[in-house]
Scaffold this motif. Structure first.
Motif, PDB file in Angstrom:
ATOM      1  N   ALA A   1       0.549  -0.297   3.319  1.00 20.58           N
ATOM      2  CA  ALA A   1       1.881  -0.368   2.745  1.00 20.58           C
ATOM      3  C   ALA A   1       1.891  -1.173   1.453  1.00 20.58           C
ATOM      4  O   ALA A   1       2.659  -0.903   0.538  1.00 20.58           O
ATOM      5  N   GLY A   2       1.042  -2.213   1.385  1.00 22.49           N
ATOM      6  CA  GLY A   2       0.939  -2.996   0.165  1.00 22.49           C
ATOM      7  C   GLY A   2       2.049  -4.011  -0.024  1.00 22.49           C
ATOM      8  O   GLY A   2       1.992  -4.809  -0.961  1.00 22.49           O
ATOM      9  N   ASP A   3       3.043  -4.003   0.839  1.00 17.47           N
ATOM     10  CA  ASP A   3       4.147  -4.952   0.718  1.00 17.47           C
ATOM     11  C   ASP A   3       3.925  -6.054   1.731  1.00 17.47           C
ATOM     12  O   ASP A   3       4.275  -5.934   2.883  1.00 17.47           O
ATOM     13  N   ARG A   4       3.349  -7.162   1.322  1.00 21.49           N
ATOM     14  CA  ARG A   4       2.981  -8.233   2.232  1.00 21.49           C
ATOM     15  C   ARG A   4       4.087  -9.256   2.458  1.00 21.49           C
ATOM     16  O   ARG A   4       3.921 -10.179   3.237  1.00 21.49           O
ATOM     17  N   GLN A   5       5.195  -9.128   1.759  1.00 22.07           N
ATOM     18  CA  GLN A   5       6.216 -10.168   1.867  1.00 22.07           C
ATOM     19  C   GLN A   5       7.524  -9.645   2.445  1.00 22.07           C
ATOM     20  O   GLN A   5       8.553 -10.292   2.351  1.00 22.07           O
ATOM     21  N   THR A   6       7.521  -8.466   3.056  1.00 15.78           N
ATOM     22  CA  THR A   6       8.753  -7.898   3.553  1.00 15.78           C
ATOM     23  C   THR A   6       9.302  -8.666   4.753  1.00 15.78           C
ATOM     24  O   THR A   6       8.544  -9.197   5.547  1.00 15.78           O
ATOM     25  N   THR A   7      10.618  -8.727   4.839  1.00 15.91           N
ATOM     26  CA  THR A   7      11.255  -9.307   6.022  1.00 15.91           C
ATOM     27  C   THR A   7      12.045  -8.246   6.766  1.00 15.91           C
ATOM     28  O   THR A   7      13.005  -8.548   7.480  1.00 15.91           O
ATOM     29  N   ASN A   8      11.669  -7.001   6.567  1.00 15.26           N
ATOM     30  CA  ASN A   8      12.310  -5.888   7.268  1.00 15.26           C
ATOM     31  C   ASN A   8      12.278  -6.109   8.774  1.00 15.26           C
ATOM     32  O   ASN A   8      11.215  -6.292   9.344  1.00 15.26           O
ATOM     33  N   PRO A   9      13.418  -6.113   9.475  1.00 13.12           N
ATOM     34  CA  PRO A   9      13.429  -6.364  10.921  1.00 13.12           C
ATOM     35  C   PRO A   9      12.587  -5.384  11.709  1.00 13.12           C
ATOM     36  O   PRO A   9      12.141  -5.695  12.801  1.00 13.12           O
ATOM     37  N   GLU A  10      12.354  -4.190  11.145  1.00 12.25           N
ATOM     38  CA  GLU A  10      11.547  -3.229  11.884  1.00 12.25           C
ATOM     39  C   GLU A  10      10.059  -3.473  11.711  1.00 12.25           C
ATOM     40  O   GLU A  10       9.241  -2.833  12.357  1.00 12.25           O
ATOM     41  N   GLY A  11       9.704  -4.400  10.812  1.00 11.07           N
ATOM     42  CA  GLY A  11       8.291  -4.707  10.621  1.00 11.07           C
ATOM     43  C   GLY A  11       7.628  -3.686   9.716  1.00 11.07           C
ATOM     44  O   GLY A  11       8.184  -2.638   9.391  1.00 11.07           O
ATOM     45  N   PRO A  12       6.395  -3.953   9.256  1.00 11.36           N
ATOM     46  CA  PRO A  12       5.741  -3.094   8.283  1.00 11.36           C
ATOM     47  C   PRO A  12       4.988  -1.925   8.890  1.00 11.36           C
ATOM     48  O   PRO A  12       4.315  -1.207   8.190  1.00 11.36           O
ATOM     49  N   THR A  13       5.046  -1.724  10.194  1.00 11.73           N
ATOM     50  CA  THR A  13       4.257  -0.670  10.811  1.00 11.73           C
ATOM     51  C   THR A  13       4.963   0.672  10.723  1.00 11.73           C
ATOM     52  O   THR A  13       6.176   0.755  10.587  1.00 11.73           O
ATOM     53  N   ALA A  14       4.202   1.750  10.792  1.00 13.50           N
ATOM     54  CA  ALA A  14       4.741   3.104  10.802  1.00 13.50           C
ATOM     55  C   ALA A  14       4.464   3.734  12.152  1.00 13.50           C
ATOM     56  O   ALA A  14       3.430   3.488  12.755  1.00 13.50           O
ATOM     57  N   THR A  15       5.388   4.565  12.612  1.00 11.79           N
ATOM     58  CA  THR A  15       5.226   5.217  13.906  1.00 11.79           C
ATOM     59  C   THR A  15       4.290   6.407  13.763  1.00 11.79           C
ATOM     60  O   THR A  15       4.528   7.284  12.923  1.00 11.79           O
ATOM     61  N   PRO A  16       3.224   6.475  14.557  1.00 13.99           N
ATOM     62  CA  PRO A  16       2.321   7.629  14.472  1.00 13.99           C
ATOM     63  C   PRO A  16       3.076   8.913  14.817  1.00 13.99           C
ATOM     64  O   PRO A  16       3.932   8.934  15.690  1.00 13.99           O
ATOM     65  N   ARG A  17       2.754   9.986  14.138  1.00 16.81           N
ATOM     66  CA  ARG A  17       3.440  11.261  14.370  1.00 16.81           C
ATOM     67  C   ARG A  17       2.770  12.018  15.512  1.00 16.81           C
ATOM     68  O   ARG A  17       1.570  11.865  15.749  1.00 16.81           O
TER      69      ARG A  17
ATOM     70  N   VAL B   1      -6.655  10.988  10.933  1.00 17.47           N
ATOM     71  CA  VAL B   1      -6.593  10.842  12.386  1.00 17.47           C
ATOM     72  C   VAL B   1      -5.709   9.672  12.773  1.00 17.47           C
ATOM     73  O   VAL B   1      -4.928   9.736  13.730  1.00 17.47           O
ATOM     74  N   ALA B   2      -5.813   8.568  12.021  1.00 13.08           N
ATOM     75  CA  ALA B   2      -5.041   7.365  12.343  1.00 13.08           C
ATOM     76  C   ALA B   2      -3.540   7.575  12.195  1.00 13.08           C
ATOM     77  O   ALA B   2      -2.749   6.777  12.701  1.00 13.08           O
ATOM     78  N   GLY B   3      -3.124   8.639  11.532  1.00  9.83           N
ATOM     79  CA  GLY B   3      -1.698   8.900  11.374  1.00  9.83           C
ATOM     80  C   GLY B   3      -1.057   9.568  12.568  1.00  9.83           C
ATOM     81  O   GLY B   3       0.169   9.656  12.629  1.00  9.83           O
ATOM     82  N   TRP B   4      -1.883  10.065  13.511  1.00  9.47           N
ATOM     83  CA  TRP B   4      -1.339  10.745  14.687  1.00  9.47           C
ATOM     84  C   TRP B   4      -1.228   9.801  15.881  1.00  9.47           C
ATOM     85  O   TRP B   4      -1.977   8.815  15.982  1.00  9.47           O
TER      86      TRP B   4
ATOM     87  N   PRO C   1      -6.878  14.370  18.269  1.00 13.09           N
ATOM     88  CA  PRO C   1      -7.024  12.921  18.067  1.00 13.09           C
ATOM     89  C   PRO C   1      -6.633  12.173  19.337  1.00 13.09           C
ATOM     90  O   PRO C   1      -5.638  12.513  19.980  1.00 13.09           O
ATOM     91  N   LEU C   2      -7.420  11.165  19.702  1.00 15.22           N
ATOM     92  CA  LEU C   2      -7.141  10.364  20.894  1.00 15.22           C
ATOM     93  C   LEU C   2      -7.208   8.886  20.558  1.00 15.22           C
ATOM     94  O   LEU C   2      -7.886   8.478  19.612  1.00 15.22           O
ATOM     95  N   CYS C   3      -6.543   8.077  21.382  1.00 11.76           N
ATOM     96  CA  CYS C   3      -6.744   6.628  21.306  1.00 11.76           C
ATOM     97  C   CYS C   3      -8.064   6.292  21.990  1.00 11.76           C
ATOM     98  O   CYS C   3      -8.610   7.093  22.756  1.00 11.76           O
ATOM     99  N   GLN C   4      -8.582   5.120  21.718  1.00 15.02           N
ATOM    100  CA  GLN C   4      -9.880   4.750  22.274  1.00 15.02           C
ATOM    101  C   GLN C   4      -9.835   4.702  23.796  1.00 15.02           C
ATOM    102  O   GLN C   4     -10.801   5.056  24.475  1.00 15.02           O
ATOM    103  N   SER C   5      -8.714   4.299  24.357  1.00 15.57           N
ATOM    104  CA  SER C   5      -8.598   4.201  25.810  1.00 15.57           C
ATOM    105  C   SER C   5      -8.698   5.567  26.470  1.00 15.57           C
ATOM    106  O   SER C   5      -9.457   5.764  27.425  1.00 15.57           O
TER     107      SER C   5
END
Length: 421
Positions: A183-199, A223-226, A251-255
């Motif tokens: 994301a490149g935005d290291r100083q955000t105070t967005n309540p939802e946080g800087p993470t994105a929901t995998p599709r 792969v990491a986007g799913w 695509p799978l998670c490691q578990s």
């Protein structure tokens, strides 16, 4: 003197010391043990713009006096998510060491890469010496040492295991960190946080060959986007494929990627772990659908040889397995093992031998010998009864473009039990 958290200010900024105290206080009763120093001890680095807590990346903010702070509300949300996680300490996933894996020292500003960090922390005498002096060390606020299980094989080879719930948490933390860095935005105070929901995965890679796709630049990032195509909750980290036919599954998670593997895989036999109870009972539809994402398996209405062998032992020969008395009735005896001779490419030559290891009536007791063609036919009948929609979609019709001969199953030469999966 430790910093105290002032109640009632759940949406304001608090110092890192106060966040440390709040994190420990909020997660005291969590099934997953947490660590002190989640914001101030390595590998947490507030100046990177975020701190990992469980599967969340909590943004950090630098005040005018140079001190770093975090949103108290974000800490509380991360703690609530962690407290909601149930953990079965018996459902373990091997995390290392793996032969051939690169040994890499992770400095404080390196990405989480939690498997490498644990391997590095446990792998050498200099690390052991550092542990003896009580150096605080956590991963995403989780005290992994409290739940690490060490096993030895033949008294020499050590392996390390963590509960599956914790593996999924740490994988989610690694994914959250990747999204935060990108994301490149290291100083955000967005309540939802800087993470994105995998599709969700919607068959975008269906019919593609792994040998081709894995060499394309940017595949890992894609792969990491799913989200994981099986559990649909954790972010994907690997591209699972059928080693028998060479096609990408999903695509799978490691578990989930480790869940389908047996405890041990040898050159021509496998040990059928208890986890197959989930694969062939409670989560049957999800796993059958996943395996039949391979056009080769779907066209032939079967499973790859190791999975078909496990199904034969666990389902087709279930009534043959001996039992013994237990405090709550009777329980299945020993551990199932299946060996095979011949090849799935020459069905008449294939033979599956189902046996029980560590049985009180004699180790390696043979329960049944099932020809490959019979095992495949039994599976087709069972599939039609268990998952009729999947059975209807399988069969010879989808053979267009399928290679005339599938790749032969080869012996696992890595020593780590992954070659056939």
């Amino acid at each position: 003197m430790s910093e105290r958290v002032m109640p009632g200010h759940t949406d304001g900024l608090i110092t890192l010391g106060a966040a440390d105290a709040l994190w420990v206080d909020l997660t005291t009763d969590s099934a997953v043990p947490t660590a002190s120093g989640a914001f101030t001890s390595s590998p947490a680095q507030a100046r990177m713009g975020y701190v990992l807590l469980g599967g969340h990346a909590v943004a950090t903010v630098r005040a005018g006096d140079g001190r770093w702070s975090v949103s108290e509300g974000e800490v509380r949300r991360a703690a609530a998510a962690l407290n909601a996680v149930g953990m079965d300490r018996q459902d373990l996933v091997r995390i290392g060491p793996f032969r051939g894996a690169p040994r890499q020292e992770c400095d404080e500003e390196a990405p989480l890469r939690w498997r490498r960090r644990i391997t590095g922390e446990l792998g050498g005498p200099e690390r052991a010496a550092r542990r003896e002096v009580g150096r605080p060390y956590h991963l995403a606020g989780i005290d992994w040492r409290q739940i690490l299980v060490e096993q030895t094989r033949d008294g020499t080879h050590r392996t390390w295991w963590l509960p599956r719930a914790v593996v999924r948490l740490l994988d989610a933390a690694e994914h959250a960190e990747t999204q935060a860095r990108d994301a490149g935005d290291r100083q955000t105070t967005n309540p939802e946080g800087p993470t994105a929901t995998p599709r969700p995965y919607n068959k975008e890679l269906e019919g593609q060959l792994y040998s081709v796709l894995s060499r394309k630049p940017g595949t890992s990032r894609r792969v990491a986007g799913w989200a994981c195509a099986v559990c649909r909750g954790a972010p994907a980290t690997v591209l699972d494929h059928c080693h028998e036919h060479g096609y990408v599954r999903a695509p799978l998670c490691q578990s989930c990627n480790t869940l389908e593997r047996p405890d041990h895989l040898y050159s021509n036999d496998i040990r059928v772990a208890n986890r197959y109870t989930r694969l062939f009972h409670t989560d049957t539809d999800d796993w059958l659908r996943h395996w039949h994402r391979c056009p080769g398996c779907r066209a032939r209405t079967t499973l790859p040889l190791p999975h078909l062998a496990a199904w034969t032992a666990h389902i087709a020969c279930r009534s043959l397995r001996p039992t013994h008395r237990a405090p709550r009735g009777r329980k299945p005896c020993g551990v199932l093992r299946v060996s095979w001779t011949g090849s799935q490419n020459a069905p008449r030559s294939g033979l599956l031998t189902v046996a029980v290891d560590c049985c009180p009536s004699g180790e390696h007791r043979v329960l049944a010998q099932v020809p490959y063609r019979e095992a495949a036919e039994r599976f087709r009948i069972w599939l039609a009864e268990t998952a009729p929609a999947l059975a209807a979609a399988a069969g010879p019709d989808p053979l267009d473009g399928l290679p005339a001969q599938s790749r032969p199953v080869i012996a696992d030469t890595s020593g780590e039990g992954l070659a056939l999966f």
